[in-house]
Scaffold this motif. Sequence first.
Motif, PDB file in Angstrom:
ATOM      1  N   ASP A 255      59.643  47.211  35.855  1.00 52.11           N
ATOM      2  CA  ASP A 255      58.668  46.527  35.010  1.00 52.11           C
ATOM      3  C   ASP A 255      57.340  47.262  35.049  1.00 52.11           C
ATOM      4  OD1 ASP A 255      60.499  44.591  34.373  1.00 52.11           O
ATOM      5  OD2 ASP A 255      59.780  43.145  35.869  1.00 52.11           O
ATOM      6  N   LEU A 256      56.621  47.221  33.932  1.00 50.47           N
ATOM      7  CA  LEU A 256      55.346  47.934  33.844  1.00 50.47           C
ATOM      8  C   LEU A 256      54.357  47.439  34.890  1.00 50.47           C
ATOM      9  CD1 LEU A 256      53.557  49.953  32.375  1.00 50.47           C
ATOM     10  CD2 LEU A 256      52.905  48.133  30.785  1.00 50.47           C
ATOM     11  N   ASP A 257      54.300  46.129  35.132  1.00 54.38           N
ATOM     12  CA  ASP A 257      53.351  45.587  36.106  1.00 54.38           C
ATOM     13  C   ASP A 257      53.602  46.163  37.492  1.00 54.38           C
ATOM     14  OD1 ASP A 257      52.183  44.092  34.144  1.00 54.38           O
ATOM     15  OD2 ASP A 257      53.227  42.228  34.640  1.00 54.38           O
ATOM     16  N   ASP A 258      54.870  46.299  37.872  1.00 55.80           N
ATOM     17  CA  ASP A 258      55.199  46.866  39.180  1.00 55.80           C
ATOM     18  C   ASP A 258      54.891  48.352  39.228  1.00 55.80           C
ATOM     19  OD1 ASP A 258      56.188  44.518  40.435  1.00 55.80           O
ATOM     20  OD2 ASP A 258      58.047  44.702  39.302  1.00 55.80           O
ATOM     21  N   LEU A 259      55.073  49.014  38.093  1.00 57.12           N
ATOM     22  CA  LEU A 259      54.850  50.459  38.063  1.00 57.12           C
ATOM     23  C   LEU A 259      53.375  50.800  38.260  1.00 57.12           C
ATOM     24  CD1 LEU A 259      56.244  53.196  37.618  1.00 57.12           C
ATOM     25  CD2 LEU A 259      55.745  52.953  35.178  1.00 57.12           C
ATOM     26  N   VAL A 260      52.487  50.016  37.664  1.00 56.57           N
ATOM     27  CA  VAL A 260      51.051  50.332  37.744  1.00 56.57           C
ATOM     28  C   VAL A 260      50.393  49.741  38.982  1.00 56.57           C
ATOM     29  CG1 VAL A 260      50.858  50.519  35.245  1.00 56.57           C
ATOM     30  CG2 VAL A 260      50.408  48.322  36.344  1.00 56.57           C
ATOM     31  N   ASP A 261      51.035  48.771  39.612  1.00 53.01           N
ATOM     32  CA  ASP A 261      50.490  48.174  40.840  1.00 53.01           C
ATOM     33  C   ASP A 261      50.593  49.192  41.975  1.00 53.01           C
ATOM     34  OD1 ASP A 261      49.902  46.709  43.111  1.00 53.01           O
ATOM     35  OD2 ASP A 261      50.975  44.924  42.439  1.00 53.01           O
ATOM     36  N   PRO A 262      49.494  49.512  42.675  1.00 49.13           N
ATOM     37  CA  PRO A 262      49.553  50.525  43.737  1.00 49.13           C
ATOM     38  C   PRO A 262      50.319  50.087  44.979  1.00 49.13           C
ATOM     39  CG  PRO A 262      47.383  49.506  43.675  1.00 49.13           C
ATOM     40  CD  PRO A 262      48.121  49.010  42.468  1.00 49.13           C
ATOM     41  N   ALA A 263      50.702  48.814  45.068  1.00 46.49           N
ATOM     42  CA  ALA A 263      51.424  48.331  46.252  1.00 46.49           C
ATOM     43  C   ALA A 263      52.809  48.968  46.337  1.00 46.49           C
ATOM     44  CB  ALA A 263      51.554  46.810  46.210  1.00 46.49           C
ATOM     45  N   THR A 264      53.375  48.907  47.535  1.00 51.32           N
ATOM     46  CA  THR A 264      54.699  49.494  47.737  1.00 51.32           C
ATOM     47  C   THR A 264      55.737  48.856  46.832  1.00 51.32           C
ATOM     48  OG1 THR A 264      54.182  50.026  50.033  1.00 51.32           O
ATOM     49  CG2 THR A 264      56.526  49.919  49.433  1.00 51.32           C
ATOM     50  N   GLY A 265      55.712  47.533  46.717  1.00 50.05           N
ATOM     51  CA  GLY A 265      56.606  46.840  45.791  1.00 50.05           C
ATOM     52  C   GLY A 265      58.066  46.975  46.155  1.00 50.05           C
ATOM     53  N   ALA A 266      58.442  46.436  47.301  1.00 50.89           N
ATOM     54  CA  ALA A 266      59.824  46.560  47.769  1.00 50.89           C
ATOM     55  C   ALA A 266      60.796  45.955  46.761  1.00 50.89           C
ATOM     56  CB  ALA A 266      59.976  45.863  49.120  1.00 50.89           C
ATOM     57  N   ARG A 267      61.904  46.655  46.505  1.00 50.41           N
ATOM     58  CA  ARG A 267      62.992  46.183  45.646  1.00 50.41           C
ATOM     59  C   ARG A 267      62.509  45.828  44.242  1.00 50.41           C
ATOM     60  NH1 ARG A 267      67.456  45.338  48.458  1.00 50.41           N
ATOM     61  NH2 ARG A 267      68.371  43.983  46.869  1.00 50.41           N
ATOM     62  N   THR A 276      68.779  49.488  44.505  1.00 47.41           N
ATOM     63  CA  THR A 276      67.457  48.875  44.359  1.00 47.41           C
ATOM     64  C   THR A 276      66.468  49.647  45.215  1.00 47.41           C
ATOM     65  OG1 THR A 276      68.462  46.701  44.030  1.00 47.41           O
ATOM     66  CG2 THR A 276      66.128  46.751  44.615  1.00 47.41           C
ATOM     67  N   ILE A 277      65.370  50.093  44.618  1.00 47.57           N
ATOM     68  CA  ILE A 277      64.369  50.879  45.332  1.00 47.57           C
ATOM     69  C   ILE A 277      62.996  50.258  45.131  1.00 47.57           C
ATOM     70  CG2 ILE A 277      65.705  53.013  45.127  1.00 47.57           C
ATOM     71  CD1 ILE A 277      63.845  53.863  42.861  1.00 47.57           C
ATOM     72  N   SER A 278      62.032  50.752  45.882  1.00 50.30           N
ATOM     73  CA  SER A 278      60.675  50.217  45.805  1.00 50.30           C
ATOM     74  C   SER A 278      59.933  50.773  44.597  1.00 50.30           C
ATOM     75  CB  SER A 278      59.904  50.563  47.079  1.00 50.30           C
ATOM     76  OG  SER A 278      59.666  51.961  47.142  1.00 50.30           O
ATOM     77  N   ALA A 279      58.858  50.098  44.236  1.00 54.01           N
ATOM     78  CA  ALA A 279      58.014  50.595  43.154  1.00 54.01           C
ATOM     79  C   ALA A 279      57.378  51.924  43.540  1.00 54.01           C
ATOM     80  CB  ALA A 279      56.937  49.563  42.823  1.00 54.01           C
TER      81      ALA A 279
END
Length: 400
Positions: A255-267, A276-279
């Motif tokens: 998702d675009l929101d996860d892609l632009v969020d600098p957080a690791t974003g697990a799964r 399944t991988i992190s952002a």
Amino acid sequence: MSESMSALDALAAEELHGLTDGGVLDRIAELVAVQNRVAAELTRTVRRADTTQAAERDGLKSMRSWLIGHTRLAPADASRILRSGRALEHFPALSARFAEGLVTAAQVNVVAEKVGESEVARAAEQGIDLAAFDQVWAQVAAESPHQSLVAAVQAFEDALDPDGPEPDPTEGRRLTIATHADGSVTGRFDLDAVGGEKVQAAIESIVQADRPRGDERTRAQQNADALVQLCDNQLASGDLPILRTVKPHVVVGIDLDDLVDPATGARAASTGFGATISAARARWIACDASISRIVMGPDGTPLDLGRHHRVVTPGLRRAVDQRDKSCVFAGCGAPSWWCDVHHLVHWLHGGETNLENSALLCERHHTKVHHGFRVERDPGGRWRTWRPDGTEILIGPLMA
């Protein structure tokens, strides 16, 4: 047996810190010989129990099941001991060297795996003298490297069937791949001698070409990394067969929101084969990739397919290759065809896709710079690398 246990107790009580290097090595050699002798006696005793069906005394059908249940041996180890005991009855010279501690259980198993009752019967039918092979194997096992015995046993197999047809190598090749819940992959393969040689040659070329200073990974880790690099090179070449009008490639959906969020974003992202991988990992892949925008409806139906956009164009890639030549991370130097084009400032955060904002990084170091390390090109055109704590990695003598 009580005397043997007392002797082992005495060995365990000995102080090792006072031994010299030579003393320690001598002790190891003696212990290996003792281990071999114990293994030989265990094999001989298990063979006796096997022939008398002693396991029936404890209500079990076979000595294999008795060894597994009563001594907690692994099934493979129980089978090996029984197999070796049966084989050694035909090879007294090898058996004697085993009993003397000069031959290991693994060496005996090399023979036992290849020479069972059917092979002994075929040898008798063809007039092959087992005693001659016995003498040779006993000498090779006691005096030569392990692999030499493997070759010597192969000579026996060749003698049994000197004119047999060459097997089709493709029939014996196997490759299984299993993907786990976390996206990691395990596999197993079996190859014929020539196929295995090809695979080993390809992997070895990459392992030996990429030996950075301070690399403390195991050989297994290096081999796995080389396998990934081998596939990466082939995918990048564009020479693999086209699948349904599309060249094979790594697919990642996020998702675009996860892609632009600098957080690791697990799964937060998924791959084409279901992992399944992190952002963070998806952003790392997106550094040098093709991007396609798909607008999804609330029911999961694609509403709009955006224009396919190549982040790093072929022309830019050639320019970066020409300028950097190799991985720019301090101390690396991996060749350009092992590298991705990294955005110094990610395009997600406004970084331009141009030569000034690009750098060649191999997979290992591309990962590093997405997890705290930093590379930068100074005004003089020299690449510099910083650790996550802000200190610079310097190669060679410190410069004022």
